[in-house]
Design a protein around this motif. Structure first.
Motif, short mmCIF file in Angstrom:
data_model
loop_
_atom_site.label_atom_id
_atom_site.label_comp_id
_atom_site.label_asym_id
_atom_site.label_seq_id
_atom_site.Cartn_x
_atom_site.Cartn_y
_atom_site.Cartn_z
N ALA A 31 -5.37 16.50 -17.62
CA ALA A 31 -4.22 17.30 -18.04
C ALA A 31 -2.91 16.81 -17.42
O ALA A 31 -1.83 17.00 -17.99
CB ALA A 31 -4.45 18.77 -17.69
N GLU A 32 -2.99 16.16 -16.25
CA GLU A 32 -1.78 15.65 -15.60
C GLU A 32 -1.30 14.34 -16.20
O GLU A 32 -0.22 13.88 -15.88
CB GLU A 32 -2.03 15.45 -14.09
CG GLU A 32 -2.20 16.74 -13.34
CD GLU A 32 -2.39 16.52 -11.84
OE1 GLU A 32 -2.46 15.34 -11.40
OE2 GLU A 32 -2.45 17.51 -11.12
N ALA A 33 -2.12 13.70 -17.03
CA ALA A 33 -1.79 12.43 -17.67
C ALA A 33 -1.44 11.35 -16.65
O ALA A 33 -0.56 10.54 -16.86
CB ALA A 33 -0.66 12.60 -18.69
N GLN A 34 -2.13 11.38 -15.50
CA GLN A 34 -1.97 10.34 -14.51
C GLN A 34 -3.21 10.30 -13.62
O GLN A 34 -3.90 11.29 -13.45
CB GLN A 34 -0.72 10.54 -13.66
CG GLN A 34 -0.76 11.72 -12.71
CD GLN A 34 0.43 11.76 -11.78
OE1 GLN A 34 0.88 10.73 -11.27
NE2 GLN A 34 0.95 12.95 -11.54
N ALA A 35 -3.47 9.12 -13.06
CA ALA A 35 -4.50 8.95 -12.05
C ALA A 35 -3.77 8.60 -10.76
O ALA A 35 -2.82 7.82 -10.79
CB ALA A 35 -5.47 7.85 -12.45
N ILE A 36 -4.21 9.18 -9.66
CA ILE A 36 -3.54 8.94 -8.38
C ILE A 36 -4.54 8.30 -7.43
O ILE A 36 -5.54 8.91 -7.06
CB ILE A 36 -2.98 10.23 -7.77
CG1 ILE A 36 -2.06 10.93 -8.78
CG2 ILE A 36 -2.23 9.92 -6.48
CD1 ILE A 36 -1.64 12.34 -8.36
N LEU A 37 -4.26 7.04 -7.06
CA LEU A 37 -5.11 6.29 -6.15
C LEU A 37 -4.41 6.16 -4.80
O LEU A 37 -3.20 6.37 -4.69
CB LEU A 37 -5.41 4.92 -6.74
CG LEU A 37 -6.06 4.92 -8.13
CD1 LEU A 37 -6.22 3.50 -8.64
CD2 LEU A 37 -7.39 5.64 -8.11
N LYS A 38 -5.18 5.76 -3.78
CA LYS A 38 -4.63 5.67 -2.44
C LYS A 38 -4.78 4.26 -1.89
O LYS A 38 -5.87 3.68 -1.94
CB LYS A 38 -5.35 6.68 -1.54
CG LYS A 38 -4.80 6.78 -0.14
CD LYS A 38 -5.37 7.96 0.65
CE LYS A 38 -6.84 8.10 0.53
NZ LYS A 38 -7.40 9.18 1.34
N LEU A 39 -3.68 3.70 -1.36
CA LEU A 39 -3.74 2.41 -0.68
C LEU A 39 -4.35 2.61 0.70
O LEU A 39 -4.42 3.72 1.21
CB LEU A 39 -2.33 1.81 -0.55
CG LEU A 39 -1.52 1.65 -1.84
CD1 LEU A 39 -0.20 0.95 -1.55
CD2 LEU A 39 -2.29 0.90 -2.91
N SER A 40 -4.76 1.53 1.35
CA SER A 40 -5.47 1.66 2.63
C SER A 40 -4.62 2.29 3.72
O SER A 40 -5.15 2.91 4.64
CB SER A 40 -6.03 0.31 3.09
OG SER A 40 -5.00 -0.60 3.35
N ASP A 41 -3.30 2.17 3.66
CA ASP A 41 -2.43 2.80 4.66
C ASP A 41 -2.02 4.21 4.26
O ASP A 41 -1.21 4.84 4.94
CB ASP A 41 -1.18 1.96 4.93
CG ASP A 41 -1.44 0.82 5.92
OD1 ASP A 41 -2.57 0.73 6.43
OD2 ASP A 41 -0.51 0.04 6.17
N GLY A 42 -2.53 4.73 3.14
CA GLY A 42 -2.30 6.11 2.76
C GLY A 42 -1.28 6.35 1.66
O GLY A 42 -1.18 7.46 1.16
N GLN A 43 -0.51 5.34 1.26
CA GLN A 43 0.46 5.53 0.18
C GLN A 43 -0.29 5.78 -1.12
O GLN A 43 -1.40 5.30 -1.32
CB GLN A 43 1.38 4.31 0.02
CG GLN A 43 2.16 3.95 1.24
CD GLN A 43 1.41 3.01 2.17
OE1 GLN A 43 0.22 2.74 2.03
NE2 GLN A 43 2.12 2.48 3.15
#
Length: 135
Positions: free
Chosen positions: A44-56
Motif C-alpha cells: 500500500a505504501e508503493a515503496q520497499a525500504i531496505l537498510k544499508l550496513s551502517d543503518g541508512q
C-alpha cells in the motif's frame, strides 16, 4: 534566538530511488548486495525500504513518471547522484558481473581510490567506492 554553530548537517539517513516495481527492485538489491528490509514490505505504501550496513535506509519508490536519476555534467558526462562506500570492491565487482548486472570497468580515481559504476534494472546509475582516504 542564536544561529547554528558549525555544520548542522550530520549525515544522509535516507536515499530515495525511483523504480517501476519496488518488490522486484528490492529482490534485485537483496540478491546483488545482501540488503535486508528496514521495515516489512507494505504494498500500500508503493515503496520497499531496505537498510544499508551502517543503518541508512534505501527507499525504492514506485513511480509511473520518468525515471531520471542521472544528469549531464558541464562536459556532458552522465553523472550519478550518489556513491556507495563498499568493502572488498573487487569481490563485489566480480559478484555483480557474474550476476549479469550492468557495470562499467573498475577505475583508480587517485585520491578517491578504486571505483566503478553500476545500473539497477530501472536504469538508475550508481557509483561505488572503497574509501582509502577520508575527504
Amino acid at each position: 534566538m542564536s544561529g547554528i554553530q558549525g555544520n548542522a548537517l550530520k549525515a544522509v539517513c535516507s536515499i530515495y530511488v525511483p523504480v517501476r516495481n519496488p518488490l522486484k527492485s528490492a529482490q534485485w538489491w537483496q540478491r546483488n548486495f545482501g540488503l535486508e528490509y528496514a521495515v516489512p514490505f507494505n504494498e500500500a505504501e508503493a515503496q520497499a525500504i531496505l537498510k544499508l550496513s551502517d543503518g541508512q535506509w534505501l527507499h525504492l519508490v514506485e513511480t509511473v513518471g520518468m525515471i531520471d536519476n542521472q544528469f549531464p555534467n558541464k562536459a556532458g558526462y552522465e553523472m550519478f547522484r550518489l556513491t556507495f562506500e563498499v568493502r572488498q570492491i573487487e569481490v563485489l565487482y566480480d559478484h555483480l558481473k557474474k550476476n549479469g548486472v550492468r557495470i562499467e570497468e573498475l577505475q583508480d580515481r587517485d585520491s578517491c581510490g578504486v571505483n566503478f559504476v553500476f545500473y539497477d534494472p530501472d536504469g538508475n546509475k550508481f557509483d561505488v567506492n572503497e574509501c582509502v582516504n577520508v575527504h
